[in-house]
Design a protein around this motif. Structure first.
Motif, PDB file in Angstrom:
ATOM      1  N   MET A  45       0.556 -14.518  11.400  1.00  0.00           N
ATOM      2  CA  MET A  45       1.000 -13.578  10.378  1.00  0.00           C
ATOM      3  C   MET A  45      -0.132 -13.228   9.420  1.00  0.00           C
ATOM      4  O   MET A  45      -0.222 -12.100   8.927  1.00  0.00           O
ATOM      5  N   GLY A  46      -1.020 -14.174   9.174  1.00  0.00           N
ATOM      6  CA  GLY A  46      -2.199 -13.863   8.373  1.00  0.00           C
ATOM      7  C   GLY A  46      -3.094 -12.852   9.071  1.00  0.00           C
ATOM      8  O   GLY A  46      -3.593 -11.900   8.443  1.00  0.00           O
ATOM      9  N   VAL A  47      -3.312 -13.055  10.369  1.00  0.00           N
ATOM     10  CA  VAL A  47      -4.112 -12.098  11.143  1.00  0.00           C
ATOM     11  C   VAL A  47      -3.454 -10.724  11.146  1.00  0.00           C
ATOM     12  O   VAL A  47      -4.124  -9.694  11.004  1.00  0.00           O
ATOM     13  N   ALA A  48      -2.127 -10.699  11.302  1.00  0.00           N
ATOM     14  CA  ALA A  48      -1.404  -9.430  11.346  1.00  0.00           C
ATOM     15  C   ALA A  48      -1.575  -8.651  10.040  1.00  0.00           C
ATOM     16  O   ALA A  48      -1.812  -7.435  10.052  1.00  0.00           O
ATOM     17  N   LEU A  49      -1.471  -9.341   8.913  1.00  0.00           N
ATOM     18  CA  LEU A  49      -1.641  -8.668   7.620  1.00  0.00           C
ATOM     19  C   LEU A  49      -3.078  -8.185   7.426  1.00  0.00           C
ATOM     20  O   LEU A  49      -3.313  -7.096   6.891  1.00  0.00           O
ATOM     21  N   ALA A  50      -4.045  -8.986   7.888  1.00  0.00           N
ATOM     22  CA  ALA A  50      -5.447  -8.577   7.773  1.00  0.00           C
ATOM     23  C   ALA A  50      -5.729  -7.350   8.636  1.00  0.00           C
ATOM     24  O   ALA A  50      -6.415  -6.410   8.202  1.00  0.00           O
ATOM     25  N   VAL A  51      -5.212  -7.348   9.870  1.00  0.00           N
ATOM     26  CA  VAL A  51      -5.386  -6.193  10.759  1.00  0.00           C
ATOM     27  C   VAL A  51      -4.731  -4.950  10.151  1.00  0.00           C
ATOM     28  O   VAL A  51      -5.289  -3.843  10.203  1.00  0.00           O
ATOM     29  N   THR A  52      -3.544  -5.128   9.575  1.00  0.00           N
ATOM     30  CA  THR A  52      -2.857  -4.007   8.937  1.00  0.00           C
ATOM     31  C   THR A  52      -3.686  -3.432   7.798  1.00  0.00           C
ATOM     32  O   THR A  52      -3.823  -2.202   7.669  1.00  0.00           O
ATOM     33  N   ALA A  53      -4.239  -4.304   6.976  1.00  0.00           N
ATOM     34  CA  ALA A  53      -5.060  -3.838   5.861  1.00  0.00           C
ATOM     35  C   ALA A  53      -6.289  -3.076   6.360  1.00  0.00           C
ATOM     36  O   ALA A  53      -6.624  -1.999   5.846  1.00  0.00           O
ATOM     37  N   LEU A  54      -6.975  -3.624   7.373  1.00  0.00           N
ATOM     38  CA  LEU A  54      -8.158  -2.954   7.920  1.00  0.00           C
ATOM     39  C   LEU A  54      -7.803  -1.608   8.534  1.00  0.00           C
ATOM     40  O   LEU A  54      -8.540  -0.627   8.386  1.00  0.00           O
ATOM     41  N   ALA A  55      -6.665  -1.557   9.238  1.00  0.00           N
ATOM     42  CA  ALA A  55      -6.232  -0.301   9.852  1.00  0.00           C
ATOM     43  C   ALA A  55      -5.956   0.755   8.783  1.00  0.00           C
ATOM     44  O   ALA A  55      -6.342   1.923   8.941  1.00  0.00           O
ATOM     45  N   CYS A  56      -5.315   0.353   7.702  1.00  0.00           N
ATOM     46  CA  CYS A  56      -5.016   1.302   6.623  1.00  0.00           C
ATOM     47  C   CYS A  56      -6.300   1.795   5.949  1.00  0.00           C
ATOM     48  O   CYS A  56      -6.423   2.985   5.617  1.00  0.00           O
ATOM     49  N   VAL A  57      -7.265   0.899   5.753  1.00  0.00           N
ATOM     50  CA  VAL A  57      -8.543   1.309   5.157  1.00  0.00           C
ATOM     51  C   VAL A  57      -9.270   2.285   6.076  1.00  0.00           C
ATOM     52  O   VAL A  57      -9.839   3.290   5.617  1.00  0.00           O
ATOM     53  N   ALA A  58      -9.243   2.005   7.377  1.00  0.00           N
ATOM     54  CA  ALA A  58      -9.893   2.913   8.324  1.00  0.00           C
ATOM     55  C   ALA A  58      -9.248   4.294   8.283  1.00  0.00           C
ATOM     56  O   ALA A  58      -9.938   5.322   8.318  1.00  0.00           O
ATOM     57  N   LEU A  59      -7.919   4.329   8.229  1.00  0.00           N
ATOM     58  CA  LEU A  59      -7.226   5.613   8.160  1.00  0.00           C
ATOM     59  C   LEU A  59      -7.533   6.353   6.857  1.00  0.00           C
ATOM     60  O   LEU A  59      -7.529   7.579   6.818  1.00  0.00           O
ATOM     61  N   ALA A  60      -7.799   5.602   5.791  1.00  0.00           N
ATOM     62  CA  ALA A  60      -8.122   6.225   4.510  1.00  0.00           C
ATOM     63  C   ALA A  60      -9.539   6.774   4.484  1.00  0.00           C
ATOM     64  O   ALA A  60      -9.786   7.869   3.953  1.00  0.00           O
ATOM     65  N   LEU A  99      -2.977  -6.849   1.836  1.00  0.00           N
ATOM     66  CA  LEU A  99      -3.889  -7.913   1.412  1.00  0.00           C
ATOM     67  C   LEU A  99      -3.260  -8.801   0.343  1.00  0.00           C
ATOM     68  O   LEU A  99      -3.442 -10.024   0.351  1.00  0.00           O
ATOM     69  N   LEU A 100      -2.511  -8.187  -0.562  1.00  0.00           N
ATOM     70  CA  LEU A 100      -1.877  -8.973  -1.622  1.00  0.00           C
ATOM     71  C   LEU A 100      -0.782  -9.887  -1.089  1.00  0.00           C
ATOM     72  O   LEU A 100      -0.396 -10.852  -1.756  1.00  0.00           O
ATOM     73  N   THR A 101      -0.273  -9.589   0.111  1.00  0.00           N
ATOM     74  CA  THR A 101       0.747 -10.446   0.713  1.00  0.00           C
ATOM     75  C   THR A 101       0.132 -11.679   1.356  1.00  0.00           C
ATOM     76  O   THR A 101       0.812 -12.697   1.545  1.00  0.00           O
ATOM     77  N   LEU A 102      -1.166 -11.622   1.680  1.00  0.00           N
ATOM     78  CA  LEU A 102      -1.821 -12.751   2.349  1.00  0.00           C
ATOM     79  C   LEU A 102      -1.710 -14.065   1.587  1.00  0.00           C
ATOM     80  O   LEU A 102      -1.426 -15.109   2.192  1.00  0.00           O
ATOM     81  N   PRO A 103      -1.935 -14.083   0.262  1.00  0.00           N
ATOM     82  CA  PRO A 103      -1.822 -15.369  -0.452  1.00  0.00           C
ATOM     83  C   PRO A 103      -0.444 -16.015  -0.343  1.00  0.00           C
ATOM     84  O   PRO A 103      -0.325 -17.240  -0.496  1.00  0.00           O
ATOM     85  N   LEU A 104       0.588 -15.209  -0.101  1.00  0.00           N
ATOM     86  CA  LEU A 104       1.927 -15.783   0.043  1.00  0.00           C
ATOM     87  C   LEU A 104       1.991 -16.753   1.215  1.00  0.00           C
ATOM     88  O   LEU A 104       2.758 -17.718   1.190  1.00  0.00           O
ATOM     89  N   LEU A 105       1.193 -16.494   2.249  1.00  0.00           N
ATOM     90  CA  LEU A 105       1.219 -17.384   3.416  1.00  0.00           C
ATOM     91  C   LEU A 105       0.754 -18.784   3.044  1.00  0.00           C
ATOM     92  O   LEU A 105       1.280 -19.777   3.554  1.00  0.00           O
ATOM     93  N   ARG A 106      -0.229 -18.860   2.159  1.00  0.00           N
ATOM     94  CA  ARG A 106      -0.695 -20.180   1.709  1.00  0.00           C
ATOM     95  C   ARG A 106       0.403 -20.876   0.907  1.00  0.00           C
ATOM     96  O   ARG A 106       0.648 -22.071   1.074  1.00  0.00           O
ATOM     97  N   VAL A 107       1.089 -20.098   0.057  1.00  0.00           N
ATOM     98  CA  VAL A 107       2.186 -20.664  -0.719  1.00  0.00           C
ATOM     99  C   VAL A 107       3.322 -21.098   0.196  1.00  0.00           C
ATOM    100  O   VAL A 107       3.977 -22.124  -0.036  1.00  0.00           O
ATOM    101  N   PHE A 108       3.545 -20.328   1.280  1.00  0.00           N
ATOM    102  CA  PHE A 108       4.664 -20.598   2.169  1.00  0.00           C
ATOM    103  C   PHE A 108       4.337 -21.610   3.266  1.00  0.00           C
ATOM    104  O   PHE A 108       5.202 -21.943   4.061  1.00  0.00           O
ATOM    105  N   ARG A 109       3.101 -22.089   3.326  1.00  0.00           N
ATOM    106  CA  ARG A 109       2.748 -23.009   4.416  1.00  0.00           C
ATOM    107  C   ARG A 109       3.682 -24.217   4.491  1.00  0.00           C
ATOM    108  O   ARG A 109       4.133 -24.595   5.568  1.00  0.00           O
ATOM    109  N   PRO A 110       4.025 -24.854   3.350  1.00  0.00           N
ATOM    110  CA  PRO A 110       5.007 -25.957   3.423  1.00  0.00           C
ATOM    111  C   PRO A 110       6.359 -25.486   3.950  1.00  0.00           C
ATOM    112  O   PRO A 110       7.076 -26.240   4.599  1.00  0.00           O
ATOM    113  N   THR A 111       6.704 -24.219   3.668  1.00  0.00           N
ATOM    114  CA  THR A 111       7.965 -23.671   4.162  1.00  0.00           C
ATOM    115  C   THR A 111       7.979 -23.658   5.678  1.00  0.00           C
ATOM    116  O   THR A 111       8.941 -24.072   6.321  1.00  0.00           O
ATOM    117  N   PHE A 112       6.899 -23.183   6.284  1.00  0.00           N
ATOM    118  CA  PHE A 112       6.836 -23.139   7.731  1.00  0.00           C
ATOM    119  C   PHE A 112       6.828 -24.543   8.326  1.00  0.00           C
ATOM    120  O   PHE A 112       7.441 -24.785   9.355  1.00  0.00           O
TER     121      PHE A 112
END
Length: 415
Positions: A303-318, A397-410
């Motif tokens: 999910m971290g990779v997915a969010l990073a790829v999404t961010a890069l794709a959006c920047v490329a489109l911009a 990108l701002l959603t990425l830090p949530l994964l670190r917070v949610f790691r105990p959740t997973f």
């Protein structure tokens, strides 16, 4: 084999709901001529679906928690009924049919985790959920494809006939497979906790999220109790937060890709092909990635990779919009982003226990809210493509830090 037949038939039903949802999207001009209404009125034939989902996600989940087979059967029947009603003469019948299918859709999509947990053993449930999720995106492809085949005023009636026949056949198949009760397979958190109790006979008796474990095959608590169980579980709440932005980014891009890319010289037809490629990539990703992520316990990493790829794709489109970048970026985004949904649904199935249908409804509800909110914001920026794409990239990108917070959740919901 009989268990997998239920999964396949259910996947077909999920696909049909999406086919009916986008019926008029690729034939807007032709439909407006046939019904004698504006393009905006035709747009509402699709817009009623997310609006009804937001209203009915929780009630539908409560129904499925209490009467799973009955609720799913009702979803199948209403789907077929709505498709048939659209054959009536005039826009009013088209709108009525879409409203009926829109009511059915939460009963179908909220059942993705329930079908897997009731008919498959734990090891096969990630695959079952991936199939159910991928089928919904495959339905979009079929819907757009049928629209391309019948893209004329004279083709509207045959289009509706084909889709009505498809909906009726699938609904009958669903009713046939639901005649037999689900196998006596413990599901979700109940199964995991039962296994732990066997492994640790001297330890305390564990309980699932919402209360005491119940034997497999027993009806869920249902009603308001199921809603309380899901809402008071911090893990379910965090999973809901996690899907808001990814779901919203996908809905925003699929809704406004054409006008956002038009200033870069991307034609309407080409934008349509880019969107189809996006969904095809998402279907392939949904069929492969969630199963591997579950097998190797790398859900957080993916999910971290997915969010990073999404961010890069959006920047490329911009920064460098155009046809080549549009295809590459949107295909990468579809393959990376869409599998996040079945991954979250599978984690929800592990955790939710008796409130499974309601918890799944909360996931879908939050995702649809994300789609409505972000699409509304992007709609305001539709004349400023760079700002719109950069905004979606920044939110990813701002959603990425949530994964670190949610790691105990997973970690808490590993099967």
């Amino acid at each position: 084999m009989a268990r997998w037949s239920v999964i396949v038939v259910f996947a077909l039903l999920g696909a049909v709901t999406q086919v009916l949802w986008v019926t008029y999207a690729p034939v807007t001009d032709a439909a407006s001529q046939v019904y004698g209404v504006s393009d905006g009125a035709i747009g509402w034939l699709a817009n009623v679906f997310p609006l009804l989902y937001v209203l009915l996600a929780i009630p539908a989940g409560m129904v499925l928690d209490r009467w799973f087979r009955g609720g799913l059967a009702a979803g199948a029947v209403l789907t077929a009924l709505g498709a048939v009603l659209r054959l009536g003469d005039g826009y009013g019948w088209a709108l009525l049919g879409q409203l009926v299918v829109g009511v059915a859709q939460p009963l179908v999509l909220n059942a993705i985790t329930g079908v897997a947990s009731r008919y498959l053993p734990p090891a096969d449930r990630p695959t079952g959920i991936a199939i159910g999720s991928a089928s919904t995106f495959a339905g979009l492809i079929v819907g757009f494809g049928l629209g391309a085949v019948f893209a004329s005023p004279a083709g509207i009636r045959p289009l509706l006939l084909v889709q009505a026949a498809l909906a009726v056949v699938v609904a009958v198949a669903v009713l046939v497979v639901l005649r037999r009760p689900a196998p006596n397979v413990a599901h979700g958190a109940v199964a995991a906790l039962a296994a732990k109790a066997v492994a640790e006979p001297d330890g305390p008796v564990p309980t699932p999220v919402g209360g005491a474990a119940e034997p497999a095959g027993e009806p869920a608590s249902g009603g308001i109790g199921a809603v309380r169980e899901a809402l008071r579980d911090p893990v379910i709440r965090r999973l809901c937060v996690l899907v808001f932005v990814p779901f919203g980014v996908f809905v925003s891009l699929t809704t406004f890709a054409q006008p956002l890319l038009e200033p870069a010289g991307v034609s309407e037809a080409t934008a349509g092909l880019i969107l189809v490629a996006n969904v095809v990539a998402g279907v392939v990703g949904c069929a492969i990635v969630p199963v591997l992520a579950s097998r190797y316990r790398v859900e957080v990493r993916f999910m971290g990779v997915a969010l990073a790829v999404t961010a890069l794709a959006c920047v490329a489109l911009a920064v460098v919009p155009g046809v080549p970048v549009g295809f590459v970026a949107v295909i990468a985004l579809g393959f990376a982003l869409l599998p996040a949904l079945p991954i979250v649904l599978e984690l929800t199935e592990r955790r939710a226990g008796r409130a499974e249908g309601t918890a799944t409804g909360l996931i879908w509800l939050t995702g649809n809210l994300g789609g409505l909110v972000l699409a509304a914001v992007v709609g305001l920026l539709v004349d400023h493509p760079m700002a719109a794409f950069l905004l979606l990239g920044a939110l990813s990108l701002l959603t990425l830090p949530l994964l670190r917070v949610f790691r105990p959740t997973f970690s808490a919901i590993q099967r």
